[in-house]
Write a protein that holds these residues in place. Sequence first.
Motif, PDB file in Angstrom:
ATOM      1  N   VAL A 135       0.893  -1.159   0.049  1.00 60.53           N
ATOM      2  CA  VAL A 135       0.032   0.183  -0.070  1.00 60.53           C
ATOM      3  C   VAL A 135       1.050   1.185   0.086  1.00 60.53           C
ATOM      4  CG1 VAL A 135      -1.660   0.965   1.218  1.00 60.53           C
ATOM      5  CG2 VAL A 135      -1.878  -1.190   1.398  1.00 60.53           C
ATOM      6  N   VAL A 136       0.932   1.964  -0.830  1.00 62.31           N
ATOM      7  CA  VAL A 136       1.825   3.147  -1.124  1.00 62.31           C
ATOM      8  C   VAL A 136       1.264   4.220  -1.300  1.00 62.31           C
ATOM      9  CG1 VAL A 136       2.315   2.737  -3.628  1.00 62.31           C
ATOM     10  CG2 VAL A 136       3.927   3.869  -2.206  1.00 62.31           C
ATOM     11  N   SER A 137       1.528   5.548  -0.645  1.00 58.53           N
ATOM     12  CA  SER A 137       1.195   6.827  -1.073  1.00 58.53           C
ATOM     13  C   SER A 137       1.830   7.450  -2.223  1.00 58.53           C
ATOM     14  CB  SER A 137       1.501   7.851   0.285  1.00 58.53           C
ATOM     15  OG  SER A 137       1.402   9.164  -0.288  1.00 58.53           O
ATOM     16  N   ILE A 150      -1.614  -1.330  -3.976  1.00 60.52           N
ATOM     17  CA  ILE A 150      -2.332  -0.230  -3.706  1.00 60.52           C
ATOM     18  C   ILE A 150      -1.954   1.037  -3.873  1.00 60.52           C
ATOM     19  CG2 ILE A 150      -4.401   0.506  -2.313  1.00 60.52           C
ATOM     20  CD1 ILE A 150      -4.837  -2.339  -1.431  1.00 60.52           C
ATOM     21  N   VAL A 151      -2.368   1.748  -4.798  1.00 59.33           N
ATOM     22  CA  VAL A 151      -1.623   3.331  -4.662  1.00 59.33           C
ATOM     23  C   VAL A 151      -3.030   4.242  -4.361  1.00 59.33           C
ATOM     24  CG1 VAL A 151      -0.660   5.173  -6.043  1.00 59.33           C
ATOM     25  CG2 VAL A 151      -0.226   2.460  -6.736  1.00 59.33           C
ATOM     26  N   LEU A 179      -3.137   5.963   5.385  1.00 56.82           N
ATOM     27  CA  LEU A 179      -2.508   4.744   4.750  1.00 56.82           C
ATOM     28  C   LEU A 179      -2.975   3.518   5.513  1.00 56.82           C
ATOM     29  CD1 LEU A 179       1.067   6.238   3.952  1.00 56.82           C
ATOM     30  CD2 LEU A 179      -0.663   5.000   2.366  1.00 56.82           C
ATOM     31  N   LEU A 180      -3.211   3.781   6.709  1.00 58.50           N
ATOM     32  CA  LEU A 180      -3.698   2.784   7.525  1.00 58.50           C
ATOM     33  C   LEU A 180      -5.273   2.219   7.125  1.00 58.50           C
ATOM     34  CD1 LEU A 180      -2.747   3.209  11.420  1.00 58.50           C
ATOM     35  CD2 LEU A 180      -1.578   1.679   9.408  1.00 58.50           C
ATOM     36  N   GLY A 181      -5.840   3.254   6.829  1.00 58.33           N
ATOM     37  CA  GLY A 181      -7.200   2.711   6.429  1.00 58.33           C
ATOM     38  C   GLY A 181      -7.155   2.023   5.140  1.00 58.33           C
ATOM     39  N   ALA A 182      -6.297   2.450   4.037  1.00 60.51           N
ATOM     40  CA  ALA A 182      -6.235   1.822   3.036  1.00 60.51           C
ATOM     41  C   ALA A 182      -5.574   0.380   3.055  1.00 60.51           C
ATOM     42  CB  ALA A 182      -5.125   2.400   1.991  1.00 60.51           C
TER      43      ALA A 182
END
Lengths: 195, 597
Positions: free
Chosen positions: A92-94, A127-128, A148-151
């Motif tokens: 999962v990345v910002s 997941i971007v 990011l934690l939510g994602a």
Amino acid sequence: MSSIILAGVGGQGTVLASKLIAQAAMNRGQSVRTAETIGMAQRGGCVVSHVRIGAEIFSPMVPKGGADVLIGFEPAEAVRSLGYLREDGVVVVSSKAVKPVTASLTGSDYDGSQALAYLKENVNKLIVVDAGKIAASCGSVKVLNTALLGAAAASGLLGLTIGDLENAVRERVNARFVEMNLKALAAGKLAAGAE
Amino acid sequence: MKRFLMGNEAIALGAIHAGVHLACGYPGTPSTEILETVARENDGGIYVEWSVNEKAALEVAAGASYAGARTLVTMKQVGLNVAADPLMSLAYVGVKGGMVIVVADDPGPISSQTEQDTRHFARFSKLPVFDPSSPEEAYEMVKDAFDLSEKYETPVLLRPTTRVCHGCVSMELGNPLPRRPVEGFIKDPKWVIFPALSYRNHLRIEERNPRLGDELSAYRFNTISNKNTTGKKGIATGGISWAYVREALGDAEVKLFRVATPHPFPEKLALEFLDGLDEVMVFEELDPVIERELVYLCGKHRLNVAIRGKLTGDVQKAGENSVESVKAVLHKYLGLPAPKTPPSLPGLPVRPPVLCAGCPHRGSFYAVKQAMKGRKAVFAGDIGCYTLGNAQPLDMVDTCLCMGADVTIAQGLAHVQPGVKHFAFIGDSTFFASGLTGVVNAVYNGSDITLVVLDNATTAMTGQQEHPGTGKTLMGKPAPKLSIPGILKALGVEEVVTAEPFDLEKAVAAVQKAADSPGVSAVVFESPCIAVRKPDPVLAVDENTCVGCKKCIRELGCPAISLGGKKAQIEPSLCYGCALCAQVCPVKAIGKGAENA
């Protein structure tokens, strides 16, 4: 048993994010070990938080190839920590890049797109999320970590639900910022679902 | 109920639960949070202080222990070098109330000058040392260390490493012991170290330590696992490496010796471990302490066991161990599966640590650089955030050695290269910790140097601790605020100027004035760390005015400024509004955000 890596740049809030994961797991009755980068590297350097959940764990550090989830607070930092990810793990990345001072000095053109392209090429479950934008819309760039934690929770591989994380936020975050963080969790989850 | 605790918090709670009366130390990564936790969890009955340095801390604790109080002293490994003088003598004199000295080692090193190994210091000072493998063990060991300290009337060392100090774990705590009343100091010649006393005590210690080693052979954290396996190859380890070994071994059944008390070495248990083995691989960080003990034992008892590790080149000699590094050795040693080779990564931007946006040190360094433009000058630096002033583009730290050495190194340079201007940069906390004697030395010996004190009103690098200049103690009480310019004047420095580092023109003038006065002169830059002040309104670049010359980027290296297209841009989430860039910009394109938006 699960292992999570949070990789970012000093000041982005990886330490609080790892504490929230740990608290949420503890609330589910699980054992947790974490390791943090504290000290000189915090000043704009690369920081990696290790979180390990489960009883039969000895090392606080996630072994290479052992992470179920890699949460990248920044594209290049996600790539740098890719060695920790297990083969079918999720990233999962910002998408927002943090430009290092050296890049500005040497005229390097790093803007995160190269790193994102590499991730798309090499990671099956990616997941971007535009966590910077989500955080700003929730009221502060500081809640990039909870977005990011939510994602990550939405991916299902964290072993924690949004509800678990919400409770952890209520327990561990300063009361004044709880609402903002809850908003960011929900917005992060929504963004991941849209991916 | 389980609590989620950092290793350092667990150590602090261990001390509190052991009924500690007095705790003191000096900040240093990775040890700092121990004392902060004692202060935070204090019920009011514990005296806690940030001492001015590690030597002072150990001596304060010694006094209290003489009177029968239980004392805790905390520091990082290089801090023990500073406290070595009292430590060596105290090992001979001994204590009455239990004394636990926590010295945090830093394999890597991650935030330290050296990879020195405190287990050597234990052997050198002949003191017992405990080496925990986890925060849970560290918590238990503090209590064990207090008991041992009182039983043998000796200080005891506890040596956690970074991964234990900064690892967090969900753990169960025991019941706190009540703090017993302090008996008080009883006059006795044994508290006065004299050669005759030292001779007697030396004999006593040499007689004690083998007994202590035997006692520790039965200590519950010194263990042999898989005792009954028939394999001829064993593994010895200690500290955090034990965790890596356990994880790397998986289900493999190998005779495993864990050393929780590297000194005095648990010989009896070690011999039990060596019995029946042909070979032993030793995993430990920093120096081959366990490995040498085993080699020695094999020689002493004529055992035909090959001891392998760092000395034989099987295990890396420097840096941290990890599950992977252990796996790589075990693959060759035991034929276990090799660790996965990490993927080859594309080129990534490097991120060396830098001074924060809005850091006053940037202004101070830049002012000195501007003032010395065209002149031959050497800049001696010191330990703290300001060591980062050596990075490009500031490039203002030419030497860094140890706490306080900036003042004295500059003197040495000045004595042998006349005609060159010499500066010494020192932070406020470092100044109090070990800068004063260097200044006295400079004044007394007629040195020609300019001291630059970077007073940011806190101990910044370790996370904002109080010090003698902040006007507050660790217990939150108001304290006399020692004036650095006042101290410098009292020490005989004639030219002492103070300046605000973000007022560039005046700051440069102040530096020039000090630099041009002969003998010892000083500039004190006073501006608080961004961690202890509120941000000013953020600045922004007016795109229409910016000519894209990049001077702000090239000269300051502020992490908030980058190039967006051909123009400079300021990241509002990082900017602290220090306005240094606005003063550097040749076309006045940088101003308060609202005006320029």
